[in-house]
Structures are given as structure tokens and as C-alpha cells.
Design a protein around this motif. Sequence first.
Motif, PDB file in Angstrom:
ATOM      1  N   SER A 167      -1.044  -1.797 -13.818  1.00 51.16           N
ATOM      2  CA  SER A 167      -1.393  -1.791 -12.398  1.00 51.16           C
ATOM      3  C   SER A 167      -1.304  -0.384 -11.825  1.00 51.16           C
ATOM      4  O   SER A 167      -0.409   0.386 -12.158  1.00 51.16           O
ATOM      5  N   ASP A 168      -2.222  -0.065 -10.931  1.00 51.36           N
ATOM      6  CA  ASP A 168      -2.177   1.224 -10.231  1.00 51.36           C
ATOM      7  C   ASP A 168      -1.167   1.213  -9.081  1.00 51.36           C
ATOM      8  O   ASP A 168      -0.829   2.282  -8.558  1.00 51.36           O
ATOM      9  N   TYR A 169      -0.731   0.066  -8.625  1.00 45.80           N
ATOM     10  CA  TYR A 169       0.083  -0.120  -7.415  1.00 45.80           C
ATOM     11  C   TYR A 169      -0.735   0.300  -6.182  1.00 45.80           C
ATOM     12  O   TYR A 169      -1.652   1.112  -6.241  1.00 45.80           O
ATOM     13  N   ARG A 170      -0.350  -0.254  -5.080  1.00 45.35           N
ATOM     14  CA  ARG A 170      -1.046   0.039  -3.822  1.00 45.35           C
ATOM     15  C   ARG A 170      -0.944   1.525  -3.458  1.00 45.35           C
ATOM     16  O   ARG A 170       0.084   2.169  -3.675  1.00 45.35           O
ATOM     17  N   GLY A 171      -2.050   2.052  -2.946  1.00 41.34           N
ATOM     18  CA  GLY A 171      -2.068   3.454  -2.539  1.00 41.34           C
ATOM     19  C   GLY A 171      -2.253   4.427  -3.681  1.00 41.34           C
ATOM     20  O   GLY A 171      -2.245   5.644  -3.464  1.00 41.34           O
ATOM     21  N   HIS A 172      -2.430   3.949  -4.899  1.00 44.21           N
ATOM     22  CA  HIS A 172      -2.631   4.801  -6.070  1.00 44.21           C
ATOM     23  C   HIS A 172      -4.082   4.687  -6.542  1.00 44.21           C
ATOM     24  O   HIS A 172      -4.630   3.580  -6.604  1.00 44.21           O
ATOM     25  N   GLY A 173      -4.663   5.814  -6.939  1.00 45.31           N
ATOM     26  CA  GLY A 173      -6.050   5.778  -7.383  1.00 45.31           C
ATOM     27  C   GLY A 173      -6.924   5.198  -6.295  1.00 45.31           C
ATOM     28  O   GLY A 173      -6.900   5.635  -5.136  1.00 45.31           O
ATOM     29  N   ARG A 174      -7.711   4.196  -6.644  1.00 45.55           N
ATOM     30  CA  ARG A 174      -8.591   3.542  -5.664  1.00 45.55           C
ATOM     31  C   ARG A 174      -8.016   2.240  -5.124  1.00 45.55           C
ATOM     32  O   ARG A 174      -8.715   1.499  -4.420  1.00 45.55           O
ATOM     33  N   SER A 175      -6.767   1.962  -5.438  1.00 46.12           N
ATOM     34  CA  SER A 175      -6.145   0.761  -4.886  1.00 46.12           C
ATOM     35  C   SER A 175      -5.965   0.894  -3.379  1.00 46.12           C
ATOM     36  O   SER A 175      -5.639   1.968  -2.868  1.00 46.12           O
ATOM     37  N   GLU A 176      -6.181  -0.207  -2.688  1.00 48.82           N
ATOM     38  CA  GLU A 176      -5.993  -0.212  -1.237  1.00 48.82           C
ATOM     39  C   GLU A 176      -4.510  -0.226  -0.900  1.00 48.82           C
ATOM     40  O   GLU A 176      -3.656  -0.474  -1.741  1.00 48.82           O
ATOM     41  N   GLY A 177      -4.217   0.035   0.373  1.00 51.51           N
ATOM     42  CA  GLY A 177      -2.853  -0.033   0.849  1.00 51.51           C
ATOM     43  C   GLY A 177      -2.173   1.316   0.882  1.00 51.51           C
ATOM     44  O   GLY A 177      -2.744   2.344   0.517  1.00 51.51           O
ATOM     45  N   GLU A 178      -0.931   1.287   1.326  1.00 48.93           N
ATOM     46  CA  GLU A 178      -0.131   2.497   1.494  1.00 48.93           C
ATOM     47  C   GLU A 178       0.952   2.574   0.434  1.00 48.93           C
ATOM     48  O   GLU A 178       1.656   1.598   0.180  1.00 48.93           O
ATOM     49  N   ALA A 179       1.071   3.728  -0.187  1.00 48.43           N
ATOM     50  CA  ALA A 179       2.106   3.950  -1.205  1.00 48.43           C
ATOM     51  C   ALA A 179       3.417   4.288  -0.506  1.00 48.43           C
ATOM     52  O   ALA A 179       3.570   5.375   0.050  1.00 48.43           O
ATOM     53  N   ARG A 180       4.383   3.371  -0.546  1.00 51.17           N
ATOM     54  CA  ARG A 180       5.647   3.553   0.174  1.00 51.17           C
ATOM     55  C   ARG A 180       6.848   3.717  -0.742  1.00 51.17           C
ATOM     56  O   ARG A 180       7.979   3.765  -0.272  1.00 51.17           O
ATOM     57  N   GLY A 181       6.626   3.796  -2.030  1.00 51.42           N
ATOM     58  CA  GLY A 181       7.744   3.974  -2.948  1.00 51.42           C
ATOM     59  C   GLY A 181       8.224   2.656  -3.516  1.00 51.42           C
ATOM     60  O   GLY A 181       7.925   1.579  -2.997  1.00 51.42           O
ATOM     61  N   GLY A 182       9.028   2.748  -4.581  1.00 49.92           N
ATOM     62  CA  GLY A 182       9.398   1.558  -5.324  1.00 49.92           C
ATOM     63  C   GLY A 182      10.780   1.022  -5.100  1.00 49.92           C
ATOM     64  O   GLY A 182      11.131  -0.022  -5.656  1.00 49.92           O
ATOM     65  N   TYR A 183      11.599   1.684  -4.268  1.00 54.16           N
ATOM     66  CA  TYR A 183      12.996   1.285  -4.181  1.00 54.16           C
ATOM     67  C   TYR A 183      13.387   0.651  -2.849  1.00 54.16           C
ATOM     68  O   TYR A 183      14.232  -0.235  -2.830  1.00 54.16           O
ATOM     69  N   ASP A 184      12.820   1.102  -1.740  1.00 54.28           N
ATOM     70  CA  ASP A 184      13.216   0.525  -0.462  1.00 54.28           C
ATOM     71  C   ASP A 184      12.034  -0.124   0.245  1.00 54.28           C
ATOM     72  O   ASP A 184      12.082  -0.364   1.443  1.00 54.28           O
ATOM     73  N   ASP A 185      10.990  -0.461  -0.498  1.00 49.64           N
ATOM     74  CA  ASP A 185       9.848  -1.192   0.036  1.00 49.64           C
ATOM     75  C   ASP A 185       9.390  -2.175  -1.035  1.00 49.64           C
ATOM     76  O   ASP A 185       9.371  -1.830  -2.213  1.00 49.64           O
ATOM     77  N   PRO A 186       9.040  -3.396  -0.667  1.00 49.07           N
ATOM     78  CA  PRO A 186       8.710  -4.401  -1.681  1.00 49.07           C
ATOM     79  C   PRO A 186       7.308  -4.309  -2.247  1.00 49.07           C
ATOM     80  O   PRO A 186       6.981  -5.017  -3.206  1.00 49.07           O
ATOM     81  N   GLY A 187       6.448  -3.445  -1.703  1.00 54.15           N
ATOM     82  CA  GLY A 187       5.025  -3.475  -2.028  1.00 54.15           C
ATOM     83  C   GLY A 187       4.705  -3.356  -3.504  1.00 54.15           C
ATOM     84  O   GLY A 187       3.898  -4.138  -4.040  1.00 54.15           O
ATOM     85  N   TYR A 188       5.297  -2.394  -4.197  1.00 55.19           N
ATOM     86  CA  TYR A 188       4.979  -2.220  -5.615  1.00 55.19           C
ATOM     87  C   TYR A 188       5.427  -3.435  -6.429  1.00 55.19           C
ATOM     88  O   TYR A 188       4.738  -3.871  -7.361  1.00 55.19           O
TER      89      TYR A 188
END
Length: 348
Positions: A167-188
Motif C-alpha cells: 500500500s502507498d498509504y494516504r497522501g503518498h504517491g497518487r493516493s488521495e488523502g493527507e499524510a499525517r504519520g503512522g503513530y498518532d493518527d489512525p489513517g495509515y
Amino acid sequence: MRRLIGWVLLALLLGAGYVALTQPGRLPLRLPWNQAATRPETPAEVPGPAPAGPLGDLSGAALRAAVARQPISIQALRARTYPGSALTVRQTLRAGVNYSRQVVSYQSDGLRIDALLTVPRGTPPQGGWPAIVFNHGYIPPAQYRTTERYVAYQDAFARAGFVTLKSDYRGHGRSEGEARGGYDDPGYTVDVLNAAASLKKDRRVNAKRLGLWGHSMGGQLSLRAMLVDPELKAASLWAGVVAGYDVLATDWNPPAGKRRTLDALNRRFLRALSPNASLRELRGRPIQLHHGTADKEVPYAFQRALADDLRAAGQSVVAYRYEGDDHNLSRTLGTALRRSVQFFQANL
């Protein structure tokens, strides 16, 4: 990175990642308990009142409730749903030795998330191919490219007959969304769980034979995802940021000549917020660990900490120590990959 909502705000360091090309940014720890006060700060957006009374009087039930309100907690993540979606082909790439390669996308929180999919050639075994959700470490989102980095790693599993989905995770490459980090945000973590759910929908995949591979930040994402989804069978974690949050807060890259400390209540809270506090709920699903002793990005001590936590929780773990090797296990890559492949062959 955004801070956690609640009466303790956690802004841990951004994840150490694939250091062959970059050093990740760092953020200081912020724990805004007012030590002179009798109650913590209470941001206006906190759902529900802050606990009253002296800080030391926080009961176990109140602590659990406070942790459960944090979006990154295992409890909050379990309360969500992860429907995933069909994998949509976006680009067909040059094939590997015995497998196809495609850029695909899936849905996560209403966002299009891109990923690199490999599928073995030939007739799948009865029930479908085993599959690995492949979780990369920190790479600055603006620099991330779907088809770069981790090529040899993913190739090793693909050659061995596993479907893999990176997975590219959100906000990476052409993935939609905002990249907020992997430790204090649940998005990834949500993206990882929806990646797994999407693989389960694919007719080529055996939904009962899914595992996780994670490097650095991806190690923590994998551990958290495994605790949320009991159908994920096994995980191989490399140089993972996998110590408890209480340990990360004090022992990860402290300022030169200084030592970070936590008061007892903050330590209890961060410990309870960590995936490490829920390890008994793995219920025997195996974990394999790999770490180099010369890793300058994520201390080898973090592997020891997770291994100790797993054993204390009565769980299965095999931990490999690579003397003098770095964050990417560059000197012993072949050995580590062979061990990971054998681990998944045995457990998926």
C-alpha cells in the motif's frame, strides 16, 4: 503530524524509514499534563469531561475509557469497519520472473489508495494463493513512488508464491488523502486494514492465509493491524518501531546529553495506548522479528522490548539479531529474506 485529541496529547517522532535515501523529520514529545494542577488540560474537542481529582487517583476504568477515546487506540480501531473494495487495475508493469506486477487501487475511508500488487503465475493452490500485506517504512510522502524502494524485498515473497500488496498509504504517491504519520493518527493503519480486506475479496487469494510484513514504521502498523483483525495470521517485522509508546517517548532520539522522563500517570497512559498493552489478544498467532544491532534510526532495544512484551503475554515470537547490520539489514538481506519467506511458508 497531528496531536492526539484527549487529555494527554502524543506527538511522537515521525517514523524512521528507508534511510538509504532520506532521514525523516523529528517532532518533540508534547505531554501537556500540568503537574501543579489537580486535573489535566481539556481541549474543547474532547468527547466527555476530563477526570476530576488528583492525577494519581485515575482509576483503571477511567484510564481505559480515556485510551478508548483516542482514535489511534486498539479499542477505537476495532470499533470501525474495514470493507475494503475490489482491486482496480491502474497500470500493468513489467512482469517479474514468475509473477505479474500491477499498480492497483482500493478504497479506504472513501479515499483512493494506490498499491503495488504481485500475483504468482500458474494455477493457484486450492482455495487461492496465500497473501502478504506489505507495509513500508517512513518515506517523505512527496518523495514516495509506488514502484520504487523495497523492490528486492517484495520480489522475494512474490517469487516464493505469495500474492503481495504494498500500500502507498494516504497522501503518498497518487493516493488521495493527507499524510499525517503512522503513530498518532489512525489513517495509515486504516489503509493497511482496508488493504487486507481488499485482498480477501480477490478470488485469487485465500482469505484464510493472510499475513503482514512491515519495516520500521510499517512494523508498528502491522502489529496494530494484527491486533485489530484476528483473521491476519502472522507477521514478520523488520527494524520495527515496536516498543511501547512509553519507551518511544523517553528512549527514541532524545536530545544530546539530555534524558526524557515521564511522570507515573503519563507513563501509564502511553503504555495503555500502545499496541504492546494488548498482546495477549494475539492468541498465539506468531510474530517474527529482525533487527540489526548497528541500526542508527530505530534502536535494536525496541526489538528486545517487543520480544519481552510478547513473552510476558505468553505469545509466540522468534527474534533474530543481526550483529553490526543497519536499518535496512543491507549486509544480511538475503538471510533475513530467506527466514521471512520460510516463516510465511510455515504459518500461512
